[in-house]
Design a protein around this motif. Structure first.
Motif, PDB file in Angstrom:
ATOM      1  N   LEU A   1       0.808  -1.216   0.000  1.00 49.53           N
ATOM      2  CA  LEU A   1       0.000   0.000   0.000  1.00 49.53           C
ATOM      3  C   LEU A   1       0.845   1.272   0.000  1.00 49.53           C
ATOM      4  CD1 LEU A   1      -2.662  -1.071   2.651  1.00 49.53           C
ATOM      5  CD2 LEU A   1      -2.842  -1.190   0.161  1.00 49.53           C
ATOM      6  N   LEU A   2       2.129   1.156   0.364  1.00 52.46           N
ATOM      7  CA  LEU A   2       2.995   2.326   0.418  1.00 52.46           C
ATOM      8  C   LEU A   2       3.814   2.441  -0.864  1.00 52.46           C
ATOM      9  CD1 LEU A   2       4.306   2.053   4.084  1.00 52.46           C
ATOM     10  CD2 LEU A   2       2.259   3.207   3.232  1.00 52.46           C
ATOM     11  N   ARG A   3       4.224   3.660  -1.196  1.00 49.23           N
ATOM     12  CA  ARG A   3       5.019   3.886  -2.399  1.00 49.23           C
ATOM     13  C   ARG A   3       6.412   3.274  -2.258  1.00 49.23           C
ATOM     14  NH1 ARG A   3       4.402  10.226  -3.163  1.00 49.23           N
ATOM     15  NH2 ARG A   3       4.842  10.074  -0.946  1.00 49.23           N
ATOM     16  N   VAL A   4       6.919   2.727  -3.368  1.00 50.63           N
ATOM     17  CA  VAL A   4       8.256   2.140  -3.371  1.00 50.63           C
ATOM     18  C   VAL A   4       9.309   3.231  -3.201  1.00 50.63           C
ATOM     19  CG1 VAL A   4       9.952   0.864  -4.744  1.00 50.63           C
ATOM     20  CG2 VAL A   4       7.551   0.156  -4.759  1.00 50.63           C
ATOM     21  N   LYS A   5       9.120   4.341  -3.920  1.00 46.85           N
ATOM     22  CA  LYS A   5      10.051   5.471  -3.844  1.00 46.85           C
ATOM     23  C   LYS A   5       9.280   6.716  -3.446  1.00 46.85           C
ATOM     24  CE  LYS A   5      13.143   3.755  -7.450  1.00 46.85           C
ATOM     25  NZ  LYS A   5      13.792   4.045  -8.739  1.00 46.85           N
ATOM     26  N   GLU A   6       9.967   7.626  -2.815  1.00 42.45           N
ATOM     27  CA  GLU A   6       9.331   8.847  -2.327  1.00 42.45           C
ATOM     28  C   GLU A   6       8.731   9.677  -3.451  1.00 42.45           C
ATOM     29  OE1 GLU A   6       7.754  10.851   0.527  1.00 42.45           O
ATOM     30  OE2 GLU A   6       9.227   9.333   1.086  1.00 42.45           O
ATOM     31  N   TYR A   7       9.395   9.709  -4.601  1.00 39.77           N
ATOM     32  CA  TYR A   7       8.994  10.592  -5.695  1.00 39.77           C
ATOM     33  C   TYR A   7       8.245   9.865  -6.812  1.00 39.77           C
ATOM     34  CZ  TYR A   7      13.365   8.611  -7.403  1.00 39.77           C
ATOM     35  OH  TYR A   7      14.371   7.742  -7.752  1.00 39.77           O
ATOM     36  N   THR A   8       7.773   8.652  -6.567  1.00 36.27           N
ATOM     37  CA  THR A   8       6.979   7.917  -7.559  1.00 36.27           C
ATOM     38  C   THR A   8       5.674   7.463  -6.913  1.00 36.27           C
ATOM     39  OG1 THR A   8       7.961   5.806  -6.970  1.00 36.27           O
ATOM     40  CG2 THR A   8       9.048   7.066  -8.719  1.00 36.27           C
ATOM     41  N   ASN A   9       4.800   6.898  -7.738  1.00 34.38           N
ATOM     42  CA  ASN A   9       3.495   6.482  -7.225  1.00 34.38           C
ATOM     43  C   ASN A   9       3.257   4.984  -7.375  1.00 34.38           C
ATOM     44  OD1 ASN A   9       1.104   7.154  -5.932  1.00 34.38           O
ATOM     45  ND2 ASN A   9      -0.016   7.229  -7.851  1.00 34.38           N
ATOM     46  N   TYR A  10       4.286   4.200  -7.589  1.00 38.06           N
ATOM     47  CA  TYR A  10       4.042   2.760  -7.745  1.00 38.06           C
ATOM     48  C   TYR A  10       4.334   2.003  -6.459  1.00 38.06           C
ATOM     49  CZ  TYR A  10       8.954   3.085  -9.296  1.00 38.06           C
ATOM     50  OH  TYR A  10      10.280   3.368  -9.407  1.00 38.06           O
ATOM     51  N   ARG A  11       3.730   0.801  -6.386  1.00 38.86           N
ATOM     52  CA  ARG A  11       3.756  -0.025  -5.175  1.00 38.86           C
ATOM     53  C   ARG A  11       4.334  -1.400  -5.476  1.00 38.86           C
ATOM     54  NH1 ARG A  11       1.366   4.836  -4.480  1.00 38.86           N
ATOM     55  NH2 ARG A  11      -0.180   4.938  -2.866  1.00 38.86           N
ATOM     56  N   TRP A  12       4.715  -2.129  -4.399  1.00 35.27           N
ATOM     57  CA  TRP A  12       5.183  -3.515  -4.526  1.00 35.27           C
ATOM     58  C   TRP A  12       4.024  -4.454  -4.841  1.00 35.27           C
ATOM     59  CZ3 TRP A  12      10.055  -4.813  -5.027  1.00 35.27           C
ATOM     60  CH2 TRP A  12      11.058  -4.060  -4.437  1.00 35.27           C
ATOM     61  N   ARG A  13       4.308  -5.459  -5.672  1.00 36.66           N
ATOM     62  CA  ARG A  13       3.370  -6.542  -5.965  1.00 36.66           C
ATOM     63  C   ARG A  13       4.166  -7.832  -6.091  1.00 36.66           C
ATOM     64  NH1 ARG A  13       0.431  -2.958  -4.814  1.00 36.66           N
ATOM     65  NH2 ARG A  13      -1.380  -2.188  -5.914  1.00 36.66           N
ATOM     66  N   GLY A  14       3.484  -8.974  -5.964  1.00 39.50           N
ATOM     67  CA  GLY A  14       4.190 -10.230  -6.175  1.00 39.50           C
ATOM     68  C   GLY A  14       3.398 -11.454  -5.781  1.00 39.50           C
ATOM     69  N   PHE A  15       3.952 -12.605  -6.141  1.00 40.63           N
ATOM     70  CA  PHE A  15       3.411 -13.907  -5.792  1.00 40.63           C
ATOM     71  C   PHE A  15       4.440 -14.658  -4.962  1.00 40.63           C
ATOM     72  CE2 PHE A  15       1.172 -13.063  -9.809  1.00 40.63           C
ATOM     73  CZ  PHE A  15      -0.133 -13.271  -9.405  1.00 40.63           C
ATOM     74  N   THR A  16       3.970 -15.474  -4.044  1.00 37.74           N
ATOM     75  CA  THR A  16       4.857 -16.386  -3.314  1.00 37.74           C
ATOM     76  C   THR A  16       4.228 -17.774  -3.290  1.00 37.74           C
ATOM     77  OG1 THR A  16       3.887 -15.965  -1.123  1.00 37.74           O
ATOM     78  CG2 THR A  16       5.721 -14.539  -1.810  1.00 37.74           C
ATOM     79  N   VAL A  17       5.074 -18.784  -3.324  1.00 40.01           N
ATOM     80  CA  VAL A  17       4.644 -20.176  -3.171  1.00 40.01           C
ATOM     81  C   VAL A  17       5.613 -20.801  -2.189  1.00 40.01           C
ATOM     82  CG1 VAL A  17       4.349 -22.408  -4.297  1.00 40.01           C
ATOM     83  CG2 VAL A  17       3.724 -20.321  -5.511  1.00 40.01           C
ATOM     84  N   GLY A  18       5.074 -21.491  -1.176  1.00 35.68           N
ATOM     85  CA  GLY A  18       6.005 -22.003  -0.182  1.00 35.68           C
ATOM     86  C   GLY A  18       5.488 -23.143   0.656  1.00 35.68           C
ATOM     87  N   LEU A  19       6.393 -23.644   1.491  1.00 39.30           N
ATOM     88  CA  LEU A  19       6.111 -24.737   2.416  1.00 39.30           C
ATOM     89  C   LEU A  19       6.355 -24.275   3.841  1.00 39.30           C
ATOM     90  CD1 LEU A  19       7.786 -27.881   0.787  1.00 39.30           C
ATOM     91  CD2 LEU A  19       5.351 -27.600   1.339  1.00 39.30           C
ATOM     92  N   GLU A  20       5.572 -24.835   4.740  1.00 38.65           N
ATOM     93  CA  GLU A  20       5.777 -24.634   6.176  1.00 38.65           C
ATOM     94  C   GLU A  20       5.897 -25.995   6.834  1.00 38.65           C
ATOM     95  OE1 GLU A  20       2.500 -22.318   7.557  1.00 38.65           O
ATOM     96  OE2 GLU A  20       2.982 -20.642   6.246  1.00 38.65           O
ATOM     97  N   TYR A  21       6.817 -26.092   7.764  1.00 39.39           N
ATOM     98  CA  TYR A  21       6.989 -27.323   8.519  1.00 39.39           C
ATOM     99  C   TYR A  21       6.836 -27.013  10.004  1.00 39.39           C
ATOM    100  CZ  TYR A  21       8.915 -31.454  10.710  1.00 39.39           C
ATOM    101  OH  TYR A  21       9.060 -32.568  11.491  1.00 39.39           O
ATOM    102  N   TYR A  22       5.934 -27.722  10.678  1.00 39.30           N
ATOM    103  CA  TYR A  22       5.689 -27.528  12.119  1.00 39.30           C
ATOM    104  C   TYR A  22       6.286 -28.688  12.890  1.00 39.30           C
ATOM    105  CZ  TYR A  22       2.590 -23.775  10.848  1.00 39.30           C
ATOM    106  OH  TYR A  22       2.107 -22.599  10.338  1.00 39.30           O
ATOM    107  N   PHE A  23       6.929 -28.367  14.005  1.00 39.37           N
ATOM    108  CA  PHE A  23       7.585 -29.384  14.828  1.00 39.37           C
ATOM    109  C   PHE A  23       6.549 -30.191  15.583  1.00 39.37           C
ATOM    110  CE2 PHE A  23      10.518 -25.661  14.755  1.00 39.37           C
ATOM    111  CZ  PHE A  23      11.428 -26.208  13.846  1.00 39.37           C
TER     112      PHE A  23
END
Length: 192
Positions: free
Chosen positions: A170-192
């Motif tokens: 939701l926050l700007r990547v750079k102070e003087y621009t108007n674009y934001r971070w986006r992305g996909f993640t795929v992962g595993l979780e292991y519980y003890f």
């Protein structure tokens, strides 16, 4: 009937998580996506019915590449400390800890360190043309980001969980621009 009424007595579970990521920013011109990763610790608490709370703290490497024609190209790489606070709805057999899940996760990241490069592409700039400069990533981009993660996954048993997520900052990547971070993640979780 399968244990949801005992949710307030269920103990915390702790584990490790690793995600591969595919990151970018919402810049329109000359943007290229980059691969990264998240690795760290996760915990889980059964709250009530089929609702779970899953906080995590991870080291997150992400970045992007961009090119501005007759201007410059940049290759952004940064390492962030990520705090996630996921609320999950689990649909499956509570006795076997097995089944599908969906999640909504507010997150906060804070930049730790990173090196980025910028290359001059301006043919009219005979002094700097084709020169590459290296700098501290967080001299150019903001350290903080705040946003949400939408996800789905599957619990294989009480130890392993697979998930796929889409995140949007939701926050700007750079102070003087108007674009934001986006992305996909795929992962595993292991519980003890």
């Amino acid at each position: 009937e399968y244990g949801y009424e005992r949710s307030n007595k269920d103990p915390w579970r702790y584990g490790l998580k690793f995600d591969g990521s595919y990151d970018w920013a919402t810049q329109n011109q000359g943007l290229k996506k980059k691969y990264g990763f998240k690795a760290g610790f996760v915990a889980e608490k059964h709250l009530i019915y089929n609702i779970y709370f899953q906080p995590s703290i991870t080291l997150y490497k992400k970045g992007y590449k961009s090119t501005i024609t007759n201007g410059f190209s940049e290759n952004i790489d940064g390492y962030f400390l990520a705090f996630d606070a996921s609320i999950q709805l689990k649909f499956g057999d509570e006795r076997l800890k097995k089944g599908f899940l969906i999640s909504l996760t507010p997150y906060f990241t804070y930049g730790l360190f990173g090196n980025s490069t910028q290359k001059c592409l301006d043919h009219n700039d005979t002094v700097h043309f084709n020169n590459t400069y290296t700098y501290n990533t967080f001299d150019v981009i903001k350290k903080e980001d705040l946003g949400f993660i939408l996800g789905a996954g599957y619990d294989f048993n009480k130890h392993w969980e697979l998930n796929a997520n889409y995140y949007f900052g939701l926050l700007r990547v750079k102070e003087y621009t108007n674009y934001r971070w986006r992305g996909f993640t795929v992962g595993l979780e292991y519980y003890f």
